[in-house]
Design a protein around this motif. Structure first.
Motif, mmCIF file in Angstrom:
data_model
loop_
_atom_site.group_PDB
_atom_site.id
_atom_site.type_symbol
_atom_site.label_atom_id
_atom_site.label_comp_id
_atom_site.label_asym_id
_atom_site.label_seq_id
_atom_site.Cartn_x
_atom_site.Cartn_y
_atom_site.Cartn_z
ATOM 1 N N LEU A 185 5.866 0.927 2.123
ATOM 2 C CA LEU A 185 6.211 1.607 0.916
ATOM 3 C C LEU A 185 5.083 1.288 0.109
ATOM 4 O O LEU A 185 4.775 1.895 -0.828
ATOM 5 N N GLY A 186 4.504 0.008 0.190
ATOM 6 C CA GLY A 186 3.425 -0.465 -0.633
ATOM 7 C C GLY A 186 2.168 0.505 -0.279
ATOM 8 O O GLY A 186 1.424 0.414 -1.168
ATOM 9 N N HIS A 187 1.896 1.212 0.566
ATOM 10 C CA HIS A 187 1.222 2.031 0.949
ATOM 11 C C HIS A 187 1.516 3.471 0.476
ATOM 12 O O HIS A 187 0.478 4.397 0.769
ATOM 13 N N LEU A 188 2.609 3.931 0.320
ATOM 14 C CA LEU A 188 3.048 4.981 -0.007
ATOM 15 C C LEU A 188 3.546 5.326 -1.433
ATOM 16 O O LEU A 188 4.929 5.449 -1.710
ATOM 17 N N PRO A 189 2.546 5.767 -2.370
ATOM 18 C CA PRO A 189 3.005 5.777 -3.839
ATOM 19 C C PRO A 189 3.719 7.309 -4.285
ATOM 20 O O PRO A 189 3.191 8.038 -4.296
ATOM 21 N N SER A 215 5.023 -5.143 -2.624
ATOM 22 C CA SER A 215 4.339 -3.850 -2.615
ATOM 23 C C SER A 215 4.484 -3.480 -4.015
ATOM 24 O O SER A 215 3.689 -2.602 -4.326
ATOM 25 N N LEU A 216 5.668 -3.732 -4.735
ATOM 26 C CA LEU A 216 5.624 -3.138 -6.097
ATOM 27 C C LEU A 216 4.467 -3.612 -6.917
ATOM 28 O O LEU A 216 3.847 -2.668 -7.689
ATOM 29 N N LYS A 217 3.964 -4.690 -7.002
ATOM 30 C CA LYS A 217 3.014 -5.229 -7.469
ATOM 31 C C LYS A 217 1.696 -4.517 -7.090
ATOM 32 O O LYS A 217 0.806 -4.320 -7.954
ATOM 33 N N LYS A 218 1.394 -4.194 -5.913
ATOM 34 C CA LYS A 218 0.269 -3.647 -5.093
ATOM 35 C C LYS A 218 0.374 -2.233 -5.927
ATOM 36 O O LYS A 218 -0.799 -1.880 -6.322
ATOM 37 N N LEU A 219 1.310 -1.291 -5.792
ATOM 38 C CA LEU A 219 1.409 -0.295 -6.355
ATOM 39 C C LEU A 219 1.181 -0.148 -7.754
ATOM 40 O O LEU A 219 0.173 0.692 -8.615
#
Length: 226
Positions: A185-189, A215-219
């Motif tokens: 999900l970190g790649h799927l905004p 993932s949240l941080k990355k987005l």
């Protein structure tokens, strides 16, 4: 261990002692692909499955014009499922989109789950969006590891259209499945991704919660936070 010359490696690869051949193969780590591949070929049909596996991996990280067809031949013809799985995995390391067709065939036609697993992982590694249909199909597999591979690969190819398909795994009994979901999900905004990650952030398994937070941080850092 001192580095061996190419001639010494070549000679040692013909040793009757398996350990000698393994050490020689390991010494190719820092050799250029052009010099390494002819030597790797010497042990691709070795009697030791362990050495063959090492050689196949080496082909995947030493890309030359020969690497791709050699790996395709092994994947399509070798009788040992472990070796075929190694070849499928090495094709992913090459990152060559020509592998899409052969990996797709392996996924649909190979009878062993390990080969199909490696093919699914590699479809993610080559980042070819054409893999969407295959990976969505893999989500329905009876093998949990195939579900894990498909979820990860859909993230790798940044398949936004897959979000609705993979969110059903947010309450999977298998924490590794939930972790793969959080990572993907970190790649799927999308807003749904953010909502799911906030849910997974509260997961009772630390690895899942950490993956969701990451993932949240990355987005957020890439400007995709909803």
């Amino acid at each position: 261990m001192t580095a061996l010359s190419l001639q010494e490696i070549s000679t040692q690869l013909e040793s009757p002692n398996l350990r000698d051949r393994m050490v020689a193969l390991a010494n190719l780590r820092h050799v250029s692909p052009e010099d390494a591949v002819p030597l790797i070929k010497k042990v691709l049909d070795d009697e030791s499955l362990q050495l063959r596996s090492m050689a196949i991996f080496a082909l995947g990280i030493k890309p030359t014009e020969e690497s791709y067809p050699l790996l395709v031949r092994i994947l399509e013809t070798d009788p040992d499922y472990g070796i075929r799985a190694d070849a499928a995995g090495a094709l992913g390391y090459l990152g060559d989109t020509r592998a899409f067709e052969v990996l797709s065939r392996a996924f649909y036609e190979d009878t062993d789950w390990l080969v199909r697993f490696s093919a699914a992982v590699s479809l993610g590694n080559i980042k070819d969006p054409r893999a969407h249909e295959i990976l969505i199909k893999a989500l329905d597999s009876e093998e949990v590891v195939l579900q894990q591979a498909a979820i990860s690969a859909l993230g790798e190819i940044q398949d936004i259209d897959s979000v609705d398909h993979i969110l059903r795994f947010a309450q999977s009994d298998d924490w590794l499945v939930r972790q793969r979901l959080a990572e993907a999900l970190g790649h799927l905004p999308t807003p749904k991704s953010i909502s799911a990650l906030k849910y997974l952030e509260k997961d009772n398994h630390n690895h899942v919660a950490e993956a969701a937070r990451f993932s949240l941080k990355k987005l957020e850092e890439t400007g995709n936070q909803a």
